[in-house]
Design a protein around this motif. Structure first.
Motif, short mmCIF file in Angstrom:
data_model
loop_
_atom_site.label_atom_id
_atom_site.label_comp_id
_atom_site.label_asym_id
_atom_site.label_seq_id
_atom_site.Cartn_x
_atom_site.Cartn_y
_atom_site.Cartn_z
N ASP A 1 8.57 -5.97 5.33
CA ASP A 1 8.68 -5.86 6.74
C ASP A 1 8.26 -4.07 6.47
OD1 ASP A 1 11.07 -5.84 6.72
OD2 ASP A 1 11.08 -7.09 8.64
N ASP A 2 8.40 -3.52 5.70
CA ASP A 2 9.39 -2.59 5.77
C ASP A 2 8.08 -1.04 5.04
OD1 ASP A 2 11.14 -3.05 7.71
OD2 ASP A 2 12.57 -2.26 5.84
N PHE A 3 8.69 -0.23 4.57
CA PHE A 3 6.84 1.04 3.97
C PHE A 3 7.17 1.96 3.73
CE2 PHE A 3 6.51 1.55 8.62
CZ PHE A 3 6.42 3.31 8.56
N PHE A 4 7.41 3.26 2.93
CA PHE A 4 7.70 3.92 2.35
C PHE A 4 7.25 5.31 3.47
CE2 PHE A 4 8.82 2.13 -1.81
CZ PHE A 4 9.70 1.84 -1.77
N PHE A 5 7.51 6.73 3.96
CA PHE A 5 5.99 7.12 4.63
C PHE A 5 6.09 8.21 3.18
CE2 PHE A 5 9.27 6.77 8.02
CZ PHE A 5 8.37 6.86 8.92
N PRO A 6 4.83 8.79 3.32
CA PRO A 6 3.79 9.59 2.38
C PRO A 6 5.57 10.82 1.34
CG PRO A 6 2.96 9.24 3.53
CD PRO A 6 4.12 8.34 4.44
N GLY A 7 5.66 10.64 -0.04
CA GLY A 7 6.26 12.10 -0.26
C GLY A 7 7.69 11.20 -0.72
N ARG A 8 8.07 10.27 -0.62
CA ARG A 8 9.52 9.60 -0.31
C ARG A 8 9.91 10.16 -1.48
NH1 ARG A 8 12.82 3.91 -1.08
NH2 ARG A 8 14.41 5.07 -0.36
N PHE A 9 9.32 10.10 -3.04
CA PHE A 9 9.56 10.33 -4.13
C PHE A 9 10.08 11.74 -4.60
CE2 PHE A 9 9.15 5.10 -4.48
CZ PHE A 9 10.62 4.49 -4.20
N ARG A 10 9.18 12.28 -4.46
CA ARG A 10 8.75 13.13 -5.17
C ARG A 10 10.01 14.09 -4.41
NH1 ARG A 10 7.16 17.40 -1.82
NH2 ARG A 10 6.60 15.86 -0.14
N ARG A 11 10.58 13.43 -3.00
CA ARG A 11 11.54 14.85 -2.55
C ARG A 11 12.98 13.93 -3.05
NH1 ARG A 11 8.38 14.22 2.33
NH2 ARG A 11 9.46 11.95 2.73
N MET A 12 13.31 12.93 -3.63
CA MET A 12 14.13 12.11 -3.95
C MET A 12 14.41 12.48 -5.42
SD MET A 12 14.00 8.22 -2.37
CE MET A 12 15.86 7.45 -2.94
N LEU A 13 13.62 12.53 -6.16
CA LEU A 13 13.56 12.55 -8.00
C LEU A 13 13.79 14.66 -8.25
CD1 LEU A 13 11.19 10.71 -9.04
CD2 LEU A 13 13.68 9.76 -8.79
N ALA A 14 13.93 14.98 -6.92
CA ALA A 14 13.99 16.58 -7.15
C ALA A 14 14.83 17.26 -7.54
CB ALA A 14 13.25 16.77 -6.16
N VAL B 1 5.02 5.69 -8.86
CA VAL B 1 5.20 4.86 -8.92
C VAL B 1 4.57 4.17 -10.23
CG1 VAL B 1 5.19 2.41 -7.44
CG2 VAL B 1 5.94 4.11 -6.54
N ASP B 2 4.67 3.44 -11.48
CA ASP B 2 5.20 3.08 -12.11
C ASP B 2 3.61 1.21 -11.92
OD1 ASP B 2 2.91 3.75 -15.20
OD2 ASP B 2 5.12 2.44 -15.56
N GLU B 3 4.86 0.67 -11.43
CA GLU B 3 4.93 -0.71 -11.34
C GLU B 3 4.99 -1.09 -9.23
OE1 GLU B 3 6.88 -2.91 -14.46
OE2 GLU B 3 7.94 -1.61 -14.17
N ARG C 1 0.97 -1.69 0.05
CA ARG C 1 -0.06 -0.01 0.01
C ARG C 1 0.95 1.00 0.49
NH1 ARG C 1 -2.91 -3.35 3.26
NH2 ARG C 1 -2.13 -2.32 5.22
N SER C 2 1.79 1.37 0.59
CA SER C 2 2.32 2.28 1.10
C SER C 2 3.39 2.86 -0.91
CB SER C 2 3.66 2.45 2.18
OG SER C 2 5.04 1.46 1.59
N ALA C 3 3.68 1.44 -1.32
CA ALA C 3 4.54 1.50 -2.68
C ALA C 3 3.27 2.45 -3.56
CB ALA C 3 5.09 0.64 -3.31
N LEU C 4 2.01 2.15 -3.32
CA LEU C 4 1.50 2.65 -4.88
C LEU C 4 0.79 3.63 -3.91
CD1 LEU C 4 -0.85 -1.42 -5.07
CD2 LEU C 4 0.30 -0.04 -6.45
N ALA C 5 0.73 3.78 -2.89
CA ALA C 5 0.23 5.12 -2.57
C ALA C 5 1.13 6.45 -4.13
CB ALA C 5 0.38 5.83 -1.47
#
Length: 329
Positions: A94-107, A33-35, A25-29
């Motif tokens: 057993d881990d997860f992403f916090f919201p907005g992770r990729f937006r900050r990285m890809l900037a 993320v395309d896949e 769920r954290s990845a699809l959010a």
């Protein structure tokens, strides 16, 4: 979002029925993320069903099952092979992403690998949001990466090999980089070393987008003696190739010695458990170069156990989070 910014999230899972749903769920959010490719690596629980139940019907989730366990490296390599997105991100089951992770990285511009901060927490159904650290991007070179993986006794686990970078598929393909499938310990570290040797521009930011759950009995304590041996041999092979720059070679030799010492101690303890004190003594006598590592390791373990018994209970850290990178300090 442009095509080159699309991310494939890869999740290798073994008996992760209780946690895989949150990971998916954290990845699809994440809109970038395309896949999401989940590889069920020979589970004997309901990992596949739990992953499927987390689908959001956007047709971005692909679930693959290995009938027999092949290890995380094989699972990740298979997911890389069947996926298409130009950016690859690894997420443990057993881990997860916090919201907005990729937006900050890809900037951040100009990188082949980019990693963010990790928040470690005790197992819990809910997790607090991490602090809002500024990115402060910096380039990580091979020497500093290796030094950041040398353990210090008494310090919290926090090796840079724990980082979970986003990787450009084009760079991996150009340099024929994949995980070594004979490794089940340090496979991330070994891949990142080879990438840095190949000239990868590895950027690290202090913003925190990855939540890592620390569970009792997990981490390297469950790895086998032969897993340590495989890591030791892999690192020795890199050194033997002779292309490690001089400024990084000494750091790598230090790390390699540390892994070798851990392996020698674990091998000694295996012999003692399987054959008693006589078998352990025979091993030590037949391997005199391992004696300092064995004696030192046993002494340190006993001292640590004594200190632990004498140490007063410490209050839980604020919000239950500990960060890999010393952000803001």
């Amino acid at each position: 979002m442009i095509q080159d910014e699309k991310v494939c999230v890869i999740i290798a899972a073994k008996n992760a029925e209780k946690t895989i749903g949150r990971a998916v769920r954290s990845a699809l959010a994440e809109p970038e993320v395309d896949e999401v490719v989940v590889v069920d690596d020979g589970s004997d629980d309901r990992t596949m069903a739990a992953a499927a139940a987390a689908d959001d019907t956007t047709r971005r989730l692909d679930i693959i099952r290995f009938r027999a366990n092949r290890g995380p490296s094989a699972a990740r390599n298979h997911a890389i092979a069947v996926s298409r997105a130009p950016l690859i991100a690894i997420l443990d089951a057993d881990d997860f992403f916090f919201p907005g992770r990729f937006r900050r990285m890809l900037a951040c511009p100009d990188w082949d690998f980019i990693a963010d901060n990790i928040a470690f927490m005790q197992e819990a159904d809910t997790a607090p949001q991490p602090e809002d650290f500024p990115p402060h991007p910096r380039r990580l070179d091979l020497r500093d990466f290796i030094l950041g993986n040398i353990s210090r006794r008494g310090a919290p686990r926090g090796e840079l090999g724990f980082l979970k970078p986003v990787m450009r598929r084009a760079f991996l393909d150009a340099h024929d980089l994949r995980y070594r499938e004979d490794m089940r310990l340090g496979e991330d570290y070994e891949l990142y070393v080879r990438a840095l040797l190949a000239g990868a521009r590895y950027t690290v930011i202090e913003s925190c987008g990855y939540g890592a759950v620390v569970r009792a009995g997990s981490l390297s304590g469950q790895h086998r003696t032969k897993d340590l041996a495989a890591l030791h041999e892999a690192e020795r092979a890199i050194l033997a190739a002779g292309n490690v720059p001089s400024e990084a070679a000494e750091a790598m030799r230090r790390h390699c010695r540390q892994v070798g010492q851990r392996h020698a101690l674990r091998h000694f303890l295996d012999r003692k458990r399987e054959g008693g004190a006589a078998a352990a003594l025979a091993f030590a006598t037949a391997n005199p170069t391992a004696l300092p590592a064995i004696a030192g390791g046993i002494l340190r373990d006993k001292l640590d156990a004594a200190r632990e018994r004498m140490r007063p209970a410490e209050p839980a850290p604020q919000e239950g989070l500990r960060y890999l990178l010393p952000a803001g300090r």
